[in-house]
Design a protein around this motif. Structure first.
Motif, PDB file in Angstrom:
ATOM      1  N   GLY A  90    -100.183  65.631  42.236  1.00 44.97           N
ATOM      2  CA  GLY A  90    -100.139  66.486  43.420  1.00 44.97           C
ATOM      3  C   GLY A  90     -99.187  67.652  43.278  1.00 44.97           C
ATOM      4  N   ALA A  91     -98.377  67.858  44.314  1.00 40.50           N
ATOM      5  CA  ALA A  91     -97.490  69.020  44.361  1.00 40.50           C
ATOM      6  C   ALA A  91     -96.365  68.938  43.349  1.00 40.50           C
ATOM      7  CB  ALA A  91     -96.915  69.156  45.771  1.00 40.50           C
ATOM      8  N   SER A  92     -96.072  67.768  42.833  1.00 42.80           N
ATOM      9  CA  SER A  92     -95.014  67.569  41.840  1.00 42.80           C
ATOM     10  C   SER A  92     -93.679  68.135  42.342  1.00 42.80           C
ATOM     11  CB  SER A  92     -95.401  68.226  40.508  1.00 42.80           C
ATOM     12  OG  SER A  92     -94.508  67.837  39.489  1.00 42.80           O
ATOM     13  N   ASP A  93     -93.375  67.853  43.620  1.00 48.98           N
ATOM     14  CA  ASP A  93     -92.153  68.363  44.217  1.00 48.98           C
ATOM     15  C   ASP A  93     -91.168  67.222  44.456  1.00 48.98           C
ATOM     16  OD1 ASP A  93     -93.436  66.999  46.227  1.00 48.98           O
ATOM     17  OD2 ASP A  93     -93.716  68.738  47.528  1.00 48.98           O
ATOM     18  N   ALA A  94     -90.125  67.489  45.246  1.00 50.04           N
ATOM     19  CA  ALA A  94     -89.106  66.477  45.503  1.00 50.04           C
ATOM     20  C   ALA A  94     -89.695  65.235  46.159  1.00 50.04           C
ATOM     21  CB  ALA A  94     -87.995  67.065  46.379  1.00 50.04           C
ATOM     22  N   ALA A  95     -90.649  65.428  47.068  1.00 56.36           N
ATOM     23  CA  ALA A  95     -91.279  64.285  47.728  1.00 56.36           C
ATOM     24  C   ALA A  95     -92.058  63.435  46.731  1.00 56.36           C
ATOM     25  CB  ALA A  95     -92.200  64.766  48.852  1.00 56.36           C
ATOM     26  N   ALA A  96     -92.761  64.084  45.804  1.00 60.03           N
ATOM     27  CA  ALA A  96     -93.499  63.344  44.775  1.00 60.03           C
ATOM     28  C   ALA A  96     -92.534  62.612  43.846  1.00 60.03           C
ATOM     29  CB  ALA A  96     -94.376  64.305  43.976  1.00 60.03           C
ATOM     30  N   LEU A  97     -91.405  63.230  43.558  1.00 67.01           N
ATOM     31  CA  LEU A  97     -90.391  62.580  42.726  1.00 67.01           C
ATOM     32  C   LEU A  97     -89.835  61.348  43.433  1.00 67.01           C
ATOM     33  CD1 LEU A  97     -88.686  62.623  40.150  1.00 67.01           C
ATOM     34  CD2 LEU A  97     -87.092  64.178  41.316  1.00 67.01           C
ATOM     35  N   GLN A  98     -89.559  61.459  44.718  1.00 69.16           N
ATOM     36  CA  GLN A  98     -89.074  60.311  45.484  1.00 69.16           C
ATOM     37  C   GLN A  98     -90.120  59.188  45.504  1.00 69.16           C
ATOM     38  OE1 GLN A  98     -88.040  62.097  49.241  1.00 69.16           O
ATOM     39  NE2 GLN A  98     -85.972  62.666  48.563  1.00 69.16           N
ATOM     40  N   ASP A  99     -91.389  59.534  45.664  1.00 70.47           N
ATOM     41  CA  ASP A  99     -92.455  58.522  45.651  1.00 70.47           C
ATOM     42  C   ASP A  99     -92.496  57.814  44.301  1.00 70.47           C
ATOM     43  OD1 ASP A  99     -93.167  59.118  48.240  1.00 70.47           O
ATOM     44  OD2 ASP A  99     -94.856  60.408  47.685  1.00 70.47           O
ATOM     45  N   HIS A 100     -92.360  58.567  43.219  1.00 70.34           N
ATOM     46  CA  HIS A 100     -92.397  57.986  41.879  1.00 70.34           C
ATOM     47  C   HIS A 100     -91.264  56.979  41.685  1.00 70.34           C
ATOM     48  CE1 HIS A 100     -92.954  57.820  37.496  1.00 70.34           C
ATOM     49  NE2 HIS A 100     -91.626  57.904  37.422  1.00 70.34           N
ATOM     50  N   ILE A 101     -90.066  57.350  42.124  1.00 68.22           N
ATOM     51  CA  ILE A 101     -88.917  56.452  41.958  1.00 68.22           C
ATOM     52  C   ILE A 101     -89.064  55.238  42.858  1.00 68.22           C
ATOM     53  CG2 ILE A 101     -86.402  56.267  42.187  1.00 68.22           C
ATOM     54  CD1 ILE A 101     -86.338  59.307  41.588  1.00 68.22           C
ATOM     55  N   GLY A 102     -89.553  55.438  44.087  1.00 70.84           N
ATOM     56  CA  GLY A 102     -89.770  54.312  44.984  1.00 70.84           C
ATOM     57  C   GLY A 102     -90.736  53.299  44.395  1.00 70.84           C
ATOM     58  N   ARG A 103     -91.810  53.775  43.764  1.00 67.19           N
ATOM     59  CA  ARG A 103     -92.761  52.861  43.120  1.00 67.19           C
ATOM     60  C   ARG A 103     -92.109  52.115  41.962  1.00 67.19           C
ATOM     61  NH1 ARG A 103     -96.203  57.237  43.916  1.00 67.19           N
ATOM     62  NH2 ARG A 103     -96.019  57.854  41.728  1.00 67.19           N
ATOM     63  N   ASN A 117     -86.339  51.168  30.863  1.00 67.29           N
ATOM     64  CA  ASN A 117     -87.186  52.281  30.461  1.00 67.29           C
ATOM     65  C   ASN A 117     -86.607  53.596  30.973  1.00 67.29           C
ATOM     66  OD1 ASN A 117     -88.739  51.364  33.181  1.00 67.29           O
ATOM     67  ND2 ASN A 117     -89.050  53.555  32.835  1.00 67.29           N
ATOM     68  N   ILE A 118     -87.011  54.676  30.334  1.00 66.96           N
ATOM     69  CA  ILE A 118     -86.621  56.033  30.719  1.00 66.96           C
ATOM     70  C   ILE A 118     -87.885  56.864  30.869  1.00 66.96           C
ATOM     71  CG2 ILE A 118     -85.409  58.141  30.047  1.00 66.96           C
ATOM     72  CD1 ILE A 118     -83.479  56.447  28.429  1.00 66.96           C
ATOM     73  N   ASP A 119     -88.040  57.510  32.022  1.00 65.11           N
ATOM     74  CA  ASP A 119     -89.120  58.474  32.237  1.00 65.11           C
ATOM     75  C   ASP A 119     -88.546  59.882  32.137  1.00 65.11           C
ATOM     76  OD1 ASP A 119     -91.012  56.514  32.699  1.00 65.11           O
ATOM     77  OD2 ASP A 119     -90.791  56.574  34.874  1.00 65.11           O
ATOM     78  N   LEU A 120     -89.093  60.692  31.252  1.00 66.34           N
ATOM     79  CA  LEU A 120     -88.795  62.121  31.247  1.00 66.34           C
ATOM     80  C   LEU A 120     -89.878  62.787  32.085  1.00 66.34           C
ATOM     81  CD1 LEU A 120     -87.277  64.632  30.339  1.00 66.34           C
ATOM     82  CD2 LEU A 120     -88.660  64.621  28.234  1.00 66.34           C
ATOM     83  N   ILE A 121     -89.528  63.126  33.320  1.00 65.83           N
ATOM     84  CA  ILE A 121     -90.491  63.628  34.303  1.00 65.83           C
ATOM     85  C   ILE A 121     -90.496  65.151  34.229  1.00 65.83           C
ATOM     86  CG2 ILE A 121     -91.157  63.603  36.725  1.00 65.83           C
ATOM     87  CD1 ILE A 121     -89.341  61.069  36.979  1.00 65.83           C
ATOM     88  N   VAL A 122     -91.622  65.733  33.950  1.00 70.98           N
ATOM     89  CA  VAL A 122     -91.697  67.174  33.683  1.00 70.98           C
ATOM     90  C   VAL A 122     -92.473  67.898  34.778  1.00 70.98           C
ATOM     91  CG1 VAL A 122     -91.545  66.766  31.194  1.00 70.98           C
ATOM     92  CG2 VAL A 122     -93.796  66.939  32.282  1.00 70.98           C
ATOM     93  N   GLY A 123     -92.282  69.221  34.825  1.00 75.24           N
ATOM     94  CA  GLY A 123     -93.019  70.052  35.775  1.00 75.24           C
ATOM     95  C   GLY A 123     -92.660  69.803  37.217  1.00 75.24           C
ATOM     96  N   VAL A 124     -91.381  69.504  37.485  1.00 73.86           N
ATOM     97  CA  VAL A 124     -90.942  69.200  38.848  1.00 73.86           C
ATOM     98  C   VAL A 124     -90.603  70.497  39.578  1.00 73.86           C
ATOM     99  CG1 VAL A 124     -89.309  67.913  40.259  1.00 73.86           C
ATOM    100  CG2 VAL A 124     -90.036  66.989  38.044  1.00 73.86           C
ATOM    101  N   HIS A 125     -91.170  70.677  40.760  1.00 76.74           N
ATOM    102  CA  HIS A 125     -90.940  71.888  41.557  1.00 76.74           C
ATOM    103  C   HIS A 125     -89.930  71.600  42.680  1.00 76.74           C
ATOM    104  CE1 HIS A 125     -94.453  74.173  39.914  1.00 76.74           C
ATOM    105  NE2 HIS A 125     -94.884  72.936  39.675  1.00 76.74           N
ATOM    106  N   GLY A 126     -89.280  72.664  43.140  1.00 77.46           N
ATOM    107  CA  GLY A 126     -88.430  72.558  44.323  1.00 77.46           C
ATOM    108  C   GLY A 126     -86.949  72.459  44.052  1.00 77.46           C
ATOM    109  N   PHE A 127     -86.540  72.443  42.785  1.00 81.18           N
ATOM    110  CA  PHE A 127     -85.109  72.364  42.468  1.00 81.18           C
ATOM    111  C   PHE A 127     -84.589  73.660  41.853  1.00 81.18           C
ATOM    112  CE2 PHE A 127     -86.559  67.983  42.564  1.00 81.18           C
ATOM    113  CZ  PHE A 127     -85.558  67.363  43.295  1.00 81.18           C
ATOM    114  N   GLY A 128     -85.376  74.688  41.881  1.00 81.58           N
ATOM    115  CA  GLY A 128     -84.989  75.973  41.333  1.00 81.58           C
ATOM    116  C   GLY A 128     -86.164  76.924  41.368  1.00 81.58           C
TER     117      GLY A 128
END
Length: 494
Positions: A90-103, A117-128
């Motif tokens: 989806g939007a790959s924004d802060a809300a999507a990042l929070q959903d990913h961590i919650g899961r 495990n370590i996830d390198l999460i790429v293409g995140v919008h909304g932090f710059g």
């Protein structure tokens, strides 16, 4: 299997494996927001060199044999299985990042492989202004405690520049001075505490009735006679016999509070947790401003943090007509001082959980700071951390069913886990990419609804909240109240 390929999991670490349940996974989480995207192959090599090759447990599985757990080498270990590149939907924004961590909070590890495990999460919008990336690290608490896992993760990073400022050491200094010194020191402390009690009785005699009445809260007595024997209030009165520096009074009082307290009070988040979890956070808080406000009240940064949480939860519960006078937290306290910026010499769990009451219901900032400060001083100037660490070691050696029952008993006395970590004071990078912000979340147990962690890094503070989606479906409301309390009482006071 060769003996050197199997290692007995120490009792203090083994207990965390016993505590795993579908609704409560004993995993610690860290999130690192980056100003760019590191090269995946390069990052894997850094992790291999600084983590896998240094600590064998990261290439071992947790295997149960009878009543014991062992670390055994994973014959199929593959770093690529544990360190992966992730693109958010989806939007790959802060809300999507929070959903990913919650899961991830609700997704169990595969016990056929190492428990991290370590996830390198790429293409995140909304932090710059441009898309960036984030590193999400999670590991089972059986591997190590929260302070050491943060210490380990930060050892994967590099300092920006030639010089950096070290944060204060974390933990209590329990250096032993030997048996010959122990006896005289105990006598000296006992005499000093006895003298303090005498002074308190003399100095406070004229005001004792009024002080006692204040702690027993007459308004509550009028509506509920049972409040007269409320264990927490009786402990408050008992602790008036000595100053906040009186170790004897504090130790007896705080341990009495832990043992005598019943189930945590029923409020808006009480109930049976489900599997789904949610996370939210507050970031960009000014560390220097928070320290300035704390000093004005002769308080610590941790006192200020707890005050902001108290004010936010008061607003949250008042809005739901579920306000209570007090809740309790389990607070991790490291028993071995260490430097947060260097790799730990050993992993494992070397901490205890102390029982900390938090007042609710007041909108008076100064009043809440003073109440929090007094209660934290009582805990710090007591032997509660040492005693509870001993109890944890005993519980770890009990049969699983009994240990879990005792864990549930103590967990039921608190709303959740509240922690604070002083991170690096100067900027860091990973594979040449700057680390912009750091968040962390400890696990909780039993029917506890939430956990919170304050993390300071490079002049900024973040507060992460993790909660059960059934009991607290709106964590963003609480973090919004946290932001409002910060704006009013920190930003507005500078």
């Amino acid at each position: 299997m060769a003996d050197d390929a199997r290692v007995l999991v120490p009792a203090a670490d083994q207990s965390w494996l016993h505590m795993d349940r579908p609704t409560k996974l004993m995993y610690g989480h860290g999130l690192f927001i980056l100003d760019g995207e590191p090269d995946l192959a390069q990052f894997r090599e850094v992790c291999r060199e600084r983590m896998i090759n240094r600590y064998r447990v990261f290439s071992q599985c947790a295997v149960q044999s009878g009543a014991q757990w062992y670390w055994e080498d994973d014959p199929a270990f593959d770093l690529a299985r544990h360190l992966t590149r992730v693109e958010l939907p989806g939007a790959s924004d802060a809300a999507a990042l929070q959903d990913h961590i919650g899961r991830a909070f609700a997704t169990p590890f595969d016990h056929d492989h190492p428990l991290w495990n370590i996830d390198l999460i790429v293409g995140v919008h909304g932090f710059g202004p441009t898309p960036t990336s984030a590193i999400h690290f999670r590991a089972h608490h059986a591997i190590t405690d929260g302070i050491r896992i943060v210490q380990l993760i930060l050892s994967l990073f590099d300092h920006v520049g030639d010089e950096h400022e070290l944060p204060p050491r974390v933990g209590r200094d329990n250096e032993s001075h030997g048996l010959l010194a122990a006896g005289p020191e105990a006598v000296r402390r006992g005499l000093a505490d006895a003298g303090d009690i005498g002074r308190s009785l003399v100095d406070g005699a004229l005001h004792l009735p009024r002080t006692v009445a204040g702690h027993l809260r007459p308004s509550a007595l009028q509506s509920d006679l049972a409040a007269l024997i409320h264990p927490g209030r009786l402990v408050d009165v008992f602790e008036l016999l000595g100053s906040t520096q009186n170790e004897s009074i504090n130790t007896v009082g705080e341990m009495s509070r832990v043992l005598a307290s019943g189930h945590e009070v029923t409020t808006a988040w009480s109930g049976t947790p489900g599997i789904d979890k949610l996370v939210a956070w507050v970031d960009g808080l000014d560390l220097a401003a928070m320290k300035t406000v704390a000093r004005r009240h002769d308080a610590t940064l941790n006192d200020l943090y707890m005050t902001l949480v108290s004010l936010a939860l008061t607003d949250y519960l008042r809005e739901r007509d579920a306000l209570v006078e007090e809740i309790h937290w389990m607070m991790p306290m490291s028993l071995q001082p260490l430097d947060i910026e260097s790799a730990p010499t050993e992993l494992g769990n070397h901490f205890c959980l102390v029982f900390v009451p938090m007042p609710l219901g007041s909108d008076d900032f100064g009043e809440v700071v003073h109440a929090v400060q007094t209660r934290m001083q009582r805990v710090k100037n007591s032997q509660e951390p040492v005693i509870t660490f001993g109890l944890q070691k005993v519980m770890a050696r009990l049969p699983r069913a009994m240990a879990n029952a005792l864990t549930d008993l103590f967990a039921s006395k608190a709303a959740g886990v509240l922690s604070a970590v002083p991170g690096p004071a100067t900027p860091m990078s990973v594979c040449g990419v700057p680390v912009a912000s750091i968040l962390a979340w400890p696990p909780n147990s039993g029917d506890q609804a939430m956990s919170m962690c304050m993390f300071s890094y490079s002049g900024e503070v973040t507060i992460g909240l993790a909660c059960d989606a059934t009991l607290l479906p709106d964590p963003q409301v609480i973090t919004g109240y946290l932001r409002r309390a910060y704006d009013r009482h920190v930003v507005g006071a500078i």
